[in-house]
Design a protein around this motif. Sequence first.
Motif, short mmCIF file in Angstrom:
data_model
loop_
_atom_site.label_atom_id
_atom_site.label_comp_id
_atom_site.label_asym_id
_atom_site.label_seq_id
_atom_site.Cartn_x
_atom_site.Cartn_y
_atom_site.Cartn_z
N PRO A 156 0.91 -1.25 -0.17
CA PRO A 156 -0.07 0.16 0.09
C PRO A 156 0.93 1.32 -0.05
O PRO A 156 0.39 2.37 -0.66
CB PRO A 156 -0.83 -0.21 1.30
N VAL A 157 1.90 1.12 0.66
CA VAL A 157 2.85 2.32 0.79
C VAL A 157 3.51 2.86 -0.67
O VAL A 157 3.71 3.86 -0.87
CB VAL A 157 4.14 2.12 1.69
N LEU A 158 3.23 1.78 -1.54
CA LEU A 158 4.13 2.10 -2.85
C LEU A 158 3.16 2.45 -4.03
O LEU A 158 3.21 2.42 -5.04
CB LEU A 158 4.97 0.79 -3.49
N GLN A 159 1.78 2.71 -3.60
CA GLN A 159 0.66 3.22 -4.48
C GLN A 159 0.88 4.59 -4.84
O GLN A 159 -0.22 5.13 -4.59
CB GLN A 159 -0.77 2.40 -4.04
N THR A 160 1.88 4.89 -5.31
CA THR A 160 2.03 6.45 -5.91
C THR A 160 2.29 6.37 -7.40
O THR A 160 2.85 5.40 -7.77
CB THR A 160 2.73 6.93 -4.57
N PRO A 161 2.36 7.77 -7.94
CA PRO A 161 2.63 7.86 -9.30
C PRO A 161 3.93 7.38 -9.73
O PRO A 161 4.48 6.81 -10.41
CB PRO A 161 2.71 9.46 -9.30
N MET A 162 5.03 7.89 -8.38
CA MET A 162 6.60 7.40 -8.78
C MET A 162 6.63 6.08 -8.83
O MET A 162 7.35 5.44 -9.75
CB MET A 162 7.22 8.02 -7.54
N LEU A 193 -0.12 9.52 -19.64
CA LEU A 193 1.18 9.64 -20.07
C LEU A 193 1.91 8.53 -20.70
O LEU A 193 2.66 8.60 -21.57
CB LEU A 193 1.91 10.22 -18.68
N VAL A 194 1.63 7.29 -19.75
CA VAL A 194 2.19 6.02 -20.35
C VAL A 194 1.67 5.69 -21.52
O VAL A 194 2.40 5.18 -22.60
CB VAL A 194 2.14 4.93 -19.31
N ALA A 195 0.42 5.70 -21.83
CA ALA A 195 -0.26 5.31 -23.18
C ALA A 195 -0.01 6.26 -24.41
O ALA A 195 0.48 5.75 -25.62
CB ALA A 195 -1.75 5.52 -22.97
N ALA A 196 0.48 7.71 -24.15
CA ALA A 196 1.00 8.59 -24.87
C ALA A 196 2.26 8.41 -25.38
O ALA A 196 2.66 8.35 -26.54
CB ALA A 196 0.72 9.91 -24.37
N VAL A 223 9.14 11.37 -18.40
CA VAL A 223 7.78 11.22 -17.68
C VAL A 223 8.07 11.09 -16.00
O VAL A 223 7.42 11.82 -15.39
CB VAL A 223 6.84 10.25 -18.07
N MET A 224 8.99 10.19 -15.91
CA MET A 224 9.56 10.16 -14.31
C MET A 224 10.16 11.49 -14.10
O MET A 224 9.81 11.44 -12.61
CB MET A 224 10.32 8.88 -14.32
N ALA A 225 10.96 12.08 -14.78
CA ALA A 225 11.48 13.18 -14.25
C ALA A 225 10.31 14.27 -14.35
O ALA A 225 10.38 15.39 -13.24
CB ALA A 225 12.35 13.93 -15.26
N TYR A 226 9.21 14.41 -15.12
CA TYR A 226 8.15 15.30 -15.06
C TYR A 226 7.52 14.87 -13.60
O TYR A 226 6.99 16.17 -12.82
CB TYR A 226 7.10 15.31 -15.84
N ASP A 227 7.26 13.91 -13.18
CA ASP A 227 6.78 13.49 -11.98
C ASP A 227 7.51 13.91 -10.52
O ASP A 227 6.65 14.57 -9.75
CB ASP A 227 6.59 11.96 -11.75
N ARG A 228 9.01 13.87 -10.70
CA ARG A 228 9.80 14.39 -9.45
C ARG A 228 9.62 15.77 -9.62
O ARG A 228 9.52 16.64 -8.62
CB ARG A 228 11.21 14.03 -9.86
N LEU A 285 -3.31 16.11 -7.07
CA LEU A 285 -4.40 16.60 -8.19
C LEU A 285 -3.67 16.37 -9.65
O LEU A 285 -4.40 15.88 -10.82
CB LEU A 285 -4.98 18.09 -7.95
N VAL A 286 -2.57 17.00 -9.96
CA VAL A 286 -1.96 16.93 -11.07
C VAL A 286 -1.48 15.54 -11.75
O VAL A 286 -1.83 15.31 -12.81
CB VAL A 286 -0.70 17.96 -11.13
N MET A 287 -0.99 14.64 -10.54
CA MET A 287 -0.33 13.40 -11.18
C MET A 287 -1.37 12.34 -10.48
O MET A 287 -1.05 11.37 -9.82
CB MET A 287 0.94 13.20 -10.55
N ASN A 288 -2.64 12.52 -10.73
CA ASN A 288 -3.69 11.66 -10.43
C ASN A 288 -3.80 10.13 -11.36
O ASN A 288 -2.89 10.19 -12.40
CB ASN A 288 -5.12 11.88 -10.65
N HIS A 289 -4.10 9.44 -10.88
CA HIS A 289 -4.00 8.08 -11.79
C HIS A 289 -4.20 7.98 -13.03
O HIS A 289 -3.67 7.55 -14.00
CB HIS A 289 -4.77 6.82 -11.09
#
Length: 312
Positions: free
Chosen positions: A55-61, A146-149, A119-124, A136-140
């Motif tokens: 559960p702790v790792l359920q984040t965008p990163m 982003l991955v699909a694009a 994309v990972m850099a944008y997330d950071r 809000l910005v990096m919701n699921h």
Amino acid sequence: MRTQKSNITTHMEFVLLGFSDSPHLQWILFGIFFFMYLTILLCNSIIILITKIDPVLQTPMYFFLSNFSFLEVCYVTVTMPRMLLDLCTQKGSISLFDCAAQMCFILILGGMECLLLTVMAYDRYVAVCNPLHYALVMNHKVCTQLVAASWISVIPAAIGQTYQIFSLHFCGSNRINHFICDILPILRLACHETFVNEIAVYVATVVFIMVPFLLIIVSYGKIISSILKLSSAKGRAKSFSTCSSHLIIVVLFYGTVSITYLQATSNSSEETGKLLSLLYMILIPTLNPVIYTLRNKDITLALKKLFIKLLI
């Protein structure tokens, strides 16, 4: 002559020379690469597993990290089993279709890694520079888009690049001085002038390697600037620790890939290209899970909890 050239182009098999210049090392290399392949599969599979169940790792990163680990598994599976087979049989023959398919998948997965690292850099960047709006910005939904694009943009380009190269006529030697069907070694076997194809390679390199790399540099420039403004030394250390793993992988991957695809197509660069390919296709994927686990406390704790569950 025209019929003969057509027959050669249609039915010819390529021969991947691989490491034939070191026949006495074939089985040693097989053992080393087989161990590295198993390590990549096991470590990345564990990362995918823990990012799904903890559960702790359920984040965008960690969502992006899971996708990155999946890409690494696919990337090495496209190349290493074939390489291991060639080391065993010491033949290296590969059909024109299999060669084209391998190149296409390498381009798709390699281009996808470049875009996903961006994309990972944008997330950071959002996490460090705009933390109040991060959720809000990096919701699921945004993360999935982003991955699909990234997939949607890279697949047509890779297919087009592969089609363009294998539309050429090949004659003379069919021996590829490489362990994979890579672009530059294939172009050296073409009968006709390949200037247009080389320009297309450089354009694709700029679009899918250099531009994403520049975006990453800009993102990390702003990230570092924001971190240095933090008043808490502990906060600065935590932010640097979170971003450092990704930055190390970016430097290693982009450095070797950029040099490989921007190098001249002269014969003198063949061995260098082969060595660089070994670095970004085998060595770096082997190091990536180690870099992330050793420098990431959340993943280390998740691994400990997983091992405890397995032992109980």
